[in-house]
Design a protein around this motif. Structure first.
Motif, PDB file in Angstrom:
ATOM      1  N   LYS A 182       0.793  -1.250   0.000  1.00 58.73           N
ATOM      2  CA  LYS A 182       0.000   0.000   0.000  1.00 58.73           C
ATOM      3  C   LYS A 182       0.822   1.296   0.000  1.00 58.73           C
ATOM      4  O   LYS A 182       0.277   2.380   0.147  1.00 58.73           O
ATOM      5  N   LEU A 183       2.146   1.164  -0.154  1.00 59.18           N
ATOM      6  CA  LEU A 183       2.985   2.362  -0.281  1.00 59.18           C
ATOM      7  C   LEU A 183       3.739   2.289  -1.590  1.00 59.18           C
ATOM      8  O   LEU A 183       4.032   1.199  -2.083  1.00 59.18           O
ATOM      9  N   GLN A 184       4.066   3.468  -2.116  1.00 58.43           N
ATOM     10  CA  GLN A 184       5.001   3.476  -3.248  1.00 58.43           C
ATOM     11  C   GLN A 184       6.074   4.522  -3.012  1.00 58.43           C
ATOM     12  O   GLN A 184       6.471   4.727  -1.863  1.00 58.43           O
ATOM     13  N   ILE A 185       6.600   5.175  -4.065  1.00 56.22           N
ATOM     14  CA  ILE A 185       7.814   5.978  -3.852  1.00 56.22           C
ATOM     15  C   ILE A 185       7.543   7.290  -3.100  1.00 56.22           C
ATOM     16  O   ILE A 185       8.348   7.727  -2.296  1.00 56.22           O
ATOM     17  N   SER A 186       6.387   7.904  -3.372  1.00 55.80           N
ATOM     18  CA  SER A 186       6.167   9.269  -2.869  1.00 55.80           C
ATOM     19  C   SER A 186       4.910   9.403  -2.030  1.00 55.80           C
ATOM     20  O   SER A 186       4.465  10.497  -1.747  1.00 55.80           O
ATOM     21  N   GLY A 187       4.311   8.293  -1.663  1.00 59.69           N
ATOM     22  CA  GLY A 187       3.090   8.370  -0.859  1.00 59.69           C
ATOM     23  C   GLY A 187       2.401   7.024  -0.834  1.00 59.69           C
ATOM     24  O   GLY A 187       2.972   6.014  -1.273  1.00 59.69           O
ATOM     25  N   THR A 188       1.178   7.017  -0.336  1.00 60.82           N
ATOM     26  CA  THR A 188       0.433   5.757  -0.369  1.00 60.82           C
ATOM     27  C   THR A 188      -0.048   5.533  -1.801  1.00 60.82           C
ATOM     28  O   THR A 188      -0.212   6.489  -2.573  1.00 60.82           O
ATOM     29  N   THR A 189      -0.284   4.288  -2.144  1.00 62.69           N
ATOM     30  CA  THR A 189      -0.759   4.008  -3.510  1.00 62.69           C
ATOM     31  C   THR A 189      -2.125   4.665  -3.722  1.00 62.69           C
ATOM     32  O   THR A 189      -2.431   5.128  -4.816  1.00 62.69           O
ATOM     33  N   ALA A 190      -2.909   4.734  -2.659  1.00 67.25           N
ATOM     34  CA  ALA A 190      -4.235   5.357  -2.776  1.00 67.25           C
ATOM     35  C   ALA A 190      -4.106   6.841  -3.108  1.00 67.25           C
ATOM     36  O   ALA A 190      -4.867   7.369  -3.929  1.00 67.25           O
ATOM     37  N   GLU A 191      -3.111   7.516  -2.507  1.00 65.74           N
ATOM     38  CA  GLU A 191      -2.934   8.955  -2.773  1.00 65.74           C
ATOM     39  C   GLU A 191      -2.368   9.202  -4.177  1.00 65.74           C
ATOM     40  O   GLU A 191      -2.775  10.120  -4.871  1.00 65.74           O
ATOM     41  N   VAL A 192      -1.396   8.387  -4.577  1.00 68.79           N
ATOM     42  CA  VAL A 192      -0.664   8.668  -5.818  1.00 68.79           C
ATOM     43  C   VAL A 192      -1.512   8.330  -7.035  1.00 68.79           C
ATOM     44  O   VAL A 192      -1.645   9.140  -7.961  1.00 68.79           O
ATOM     45  N   CYS A 193      -2.086   7.139  -7.051  1.00 68.74           N
ATOM     46  CA  CYS A 193      -3.013   6.767  -8.130  1.00 68.74           C
ATOM     47  C   CYS A 193      -3.777   5.528  -7.658  1.00 68.74           C
ATOM     48  O   CYS A 193      -3.228   4.430  -7.641  1.00 68.74           O
ATOM     49  N   ASN A 194      -5.002   5.750  -7.284  1.00 66.98           N
ATOM     50  CA  ASN A 194      -5.789   4.689  -6.649  1.00 66.98           C
ATOM     51  C   ASN A 194      -6.182   3.606  -7.665  1.00 66.98           C
ATOM     52  O   ASN A 194      -6.752   3.923  -8.703  1.00 66.98           O
ATOM     53  N   THR A 195      -5.864   2.364  -7.356  1.00 68.36           N
ATOM     54  CA  THR A 195      -6.230   1.269  -8.270  1.00 68.36           C
ATOM     55  C   THR A 195      -7.277   0.331  -7.641  1.00 68.36           C
ATOM     56  O   THR A 195      -7.554  -0.737  -8.186  1.00 68.36           O
ATOM     57  N   GLU A 196      -7.812   0.731  -6.500  1.00 65.87           N
ATOM     58  CA  GLU A 196      -8.815  -0.127  -5.832  1.00 65.87           C
ATOM     59  C   GLU A 196     -10.150  -0.095  -6.594  1.00 65.87           C
ATOM     60  O   GLU A 196     -10.459   0.915  -7.228  1.00 65.87           O
ATOM     61  N   PRO A 197     -10.934  -1.138  -6.496  1.00 68.69           N
ATOM     62  CA  PRO A 197     -10.646  -2.407  -5.851  1.00 68.69           C
ATOM     63  C   PRO A 197      -9.868  -3.323  -6.802  1.00 68.69           C
ATOM     64  O   PRO A 197     -10.365  -3.689  -7.871  1.00 68.69           O
ATOM     65  N   ILE A 198      -8.643  -3.674  -6.399  1.00 72.54           N
ATOM     66  CA  ILE A 198      -7.756  -4.413  -7.297  1.00 72.54           C
ATOM     67  C   ILE A 198      -8.317  -5.799  -7.619  1.00 72.54           C
ATOM     68  O   ILE A 198      -8.303  -6.231  -8.772  1.00 72.54           O
ATOM     69  N   ASP A 199      -8.838  -6.488  -6.601  1.00 75.39           N
ATOM     70  CA  ASP A 199      -9.354  -7.847  -6.856  1.00 75.39           C
ATOM     71  C   ASP A 199     -10.502  -7.814  -7.865  1.00 75.39           C
ATOM     72  O   ASP A 199     -10.514  -8.568  -8.838  1.00 75.39           O
ATOM     73  N   LYS A 200     -11.413  -6.879  -7.650  1.00 76.01           N
ATOM     74  CA  LYS A 200     -12.588  -6.811  -8.556  1.00 76.01           C
ATOM     75  C   LYS A 200     -12.145  -6.454  -9.978  1.00 76.01           C
ATOM     76  O   LYS A 200     -12.688  -6.953 -10.963  1.00 76.01           O
ATOM     77  N   LYS A 201     -11.149  -5.564 -10.067  1.00 76.28           N
ATOM     78  CA  LYS A 201     -10.685  -5.164 -11.411  1.00 76.28           C
ATOM     79  C   LYS A 201     -10.119  -6.382 -12.155  1.00 76.28           C
ATOM     80  O   LYS A 201     -10.470  -6.647 -13.299  1.00 76.28           O
ATOM     81  N   PHE A 202      -9.234  -7.115 -11.482  1.00 75.71           N
ATOM     82  CA  PHE A 202      -8.644  -8.287 -12.147  1.00 75.71           C
ATOM     83  C   PHE A 202      -9.710  -9.335 -12.444  1.00 75.71           C
ATOM     84  O   PHE A 202      -9.698  -9.952 -13.513  1.00 75.71           O
ATOM     85  N   GLU A 203     -10.641  -9.531 -11.511  1.00 77.01           N
ATOM     86  CA  GLU A 203     -11.710 -10.507 -11.770  1.00 77.01           C
ATOM     87  C   GLU A 203     -12.514 -10.090 -12.997  1.00 77.01           C
ATOM     88  O   GLU A 203     -12.860 -10.918 -13.841  1.00 77.01           O
ATOM     89  N   SER A 204     -12.756  -8.796 -13.116  1.00 71.78           N
ATOM     90  CA  SER A 204     -13.553  -8.339 -14.265  1.00 71.78           C
ATOM     91  C   SER A 204     -12.775  -8.497 -15.577  1.00 71.78           C
ATOM     92  O   SER A 204     -13.356  -8.560 -16.651  1.00 71.78           O
ATOM     93  N   PHE A 205     -11.438  -8.576 -15.460  1.00 71.55           N
ATOM     94  CA  PHE A 205     -10.601  -8.827 -16.647  1.00 71.55           C
ATOM     95  C   PHE A 205     -10.494 -10.330 -16.943  1.00 71.55           C
ATOM     96  O   PHE A 205      -9.850 -10.724 -17.900  1.00 71.55           O
ATOM     97  N   GLY A 206     -11.080 -11.175 -16.079  1.00 67.98           N
ATOM     98  CA  GLY A 206     -11.086 -12.614 -16.351  1.00 67.98           C
ATOM     99  C   GLY A 206     -10.060 -13.415 -15.572  1.00 67.98           C
ATOM    100  O   GLY A 206      -9.743 -14.549 -15.947  1.00 67.98           O
ATOM    101  N   TRP A 207      -9.530 -12.829 -14.488  1.00 67.20           N
ATOM    102  CA  TRP A 207      -8.572 -13.544 -13.643  1.00 67.20           C
ATOM    103  C   TRP A 207      -9.277 -14.136 -12.421  1.00 67.20           C
ATOM    104  O   TRP A 207     -10.369 -13.684 -12.051  1.00 67.20           O
ATOM    105  N   THR A 208      -8.640 -15.116 -11.790  1.00 64.88           N
ATOM    106  CA  THR A 208      -9.098 -15.569 -10.480  1.00 64.88           C
ATOM    107  C   THR A 208      -8.112 -15.034  -9.444  1.00 64.88           C
ATOM    108  O   THR A 208      -6.891 -15.101  -9.644  1.00 64.88           O
TER     109      THR A 208
END
Ligand code: TPP
Length: 276
Positions: A182-208
């Motif tokens: 949940k951290l990256q180089i200059s802040g939290t991942t949520a602050e820098v560029c939020n990718t949540e919900p990661i599980d739902k995104k990948f599932e919607s792309f066809g991953w388990t």
């Protein structure tokens, strides 16, 4: 733990302490490195190289070996100490890390024995892993492909093209592991560029997708043992980790993304790791 494994949980824990101390030692010696993210992913690498991957110095040139591609290339120090431990090169080589003319630079390069692909520009590992997994299918090979991603690298667009392609080609020989600290180089991942919900995104792309504690050896082994999570689909393991894990003053601190310990801090860190 199943009998198939040669190390007990306690031995794995000891191995990770040894790895963490070496990561700190070589970063301290080089006066450079990505400390926090190396400490965050080292338990995953311990399980991968000591239990999961069919790869060794003996079979590294074999087309049938498993492939491990570290997409979060900046934490190459974690990979170096594990590769040295597995005998890919003499550990003493790491004393040259980041020195003039050394191949042991701050990102993975194929000039180092055991490293599959050059990475470090974020967003390249998963596309490379997808290509390798497609090649395996085309050649009727049974090797598997693993790629370690950082949550801070996920916003790179190439990851999403790769995710789409992996599902399209039904790459159930592919496993991505997300070092979810949940951290990256200059802040939290949520602050820098939020990718949540990661599980739902990948599932919607066809991953388990499965979640696991990325510092729990038994849980990690159990999860890797369940691969592929679903026939005909690529698998994502979201490994919940702590950046800087094992050294209390580094844990969850953005400044330790590429902070290098001074002598007193280095000694303190080693003493804490020894205490367990
Ligand atoms: C294409 C690209 N953009 C920017 C960077 C600079 N950079 C290095 S590490 C990093 C943050 C990565 O965060 P994360 O993937 O979460 O790694 P971790 O926190 O696990 O170390 C960035 C932006 C890079 N290496 N490549």
């Amino acid at each position: 733990m199943s009998n198939k494994y040669s190390m007990t949980e306690n031995e794995m824990q000891k191995k990770s302490v040894e790895y963490r101390k070496k990561i700190l030692t070589y970063i301290y010696g080089a006066n450079a490195g990505h400390t926090g993210g190396s400490l965050s992913c080292i338990d995953i690498l311990n399980v991968l190289y000591n239990h999961v991957l069919n790869v060794s110095p003996e079979n590294f040139r074999s087309p049938d070996r498993d492939r491990y591609i570290q997409s979060k290339g900046h934490t190459v120090e974690a990979l170096y100490v594990v590769l040295a431990d597995k005998g890919f090169f003499p550990e003493d080589d790491l004393k040259t890390m980041c020195r003039y003319k050394s191949h042991y630079i701050g990102h993975p390069t194929r000039k180092v024995n055991g490293i599959e692909q050059n990475t470090g520009a974020l967003g390249h590992g998963l596309p490379l892993a997808v290509g390798n997994a497609i090649a395996a299918k085309m050649d009727d090979k049974t090797f598997r492909v693993f790629s370690l991603l950082g949550d801070g690298e996920l916003p790179e667009g190439s990851n999403w093209e790769a995710a789409l392609t992996a599902a399209h080609y039904k790459l159930d020989n592919l496993c991505a592991i997300l070092d979810y600290n949940k951290l990256q180089i200059s802040g939290t991942t949520a602050e820098v560029c939020n990718t949540e919900p990661i599980d739902k995104k990948f599932e919607s792309f066809g991953w388990t997708v499965k979640h696991v504690n990325g510092h729990d050896f038994n849980a990690l082994i159990k999860t890797f043992d369940e691969l592929p999570f679903e026939k005909g689909k690529p698998s994502l393991i979201i490994a919940h980790t702590v950046k800087g894990k094992g050294v209390s003053y580094m844990e969850n601190q953005i400044s330790w993304h590429h902070g290098v310990p001074g002598q007193k801090q280095y000694e303190e860190a080693l003493a804490e790791l020894d205490k367990g």
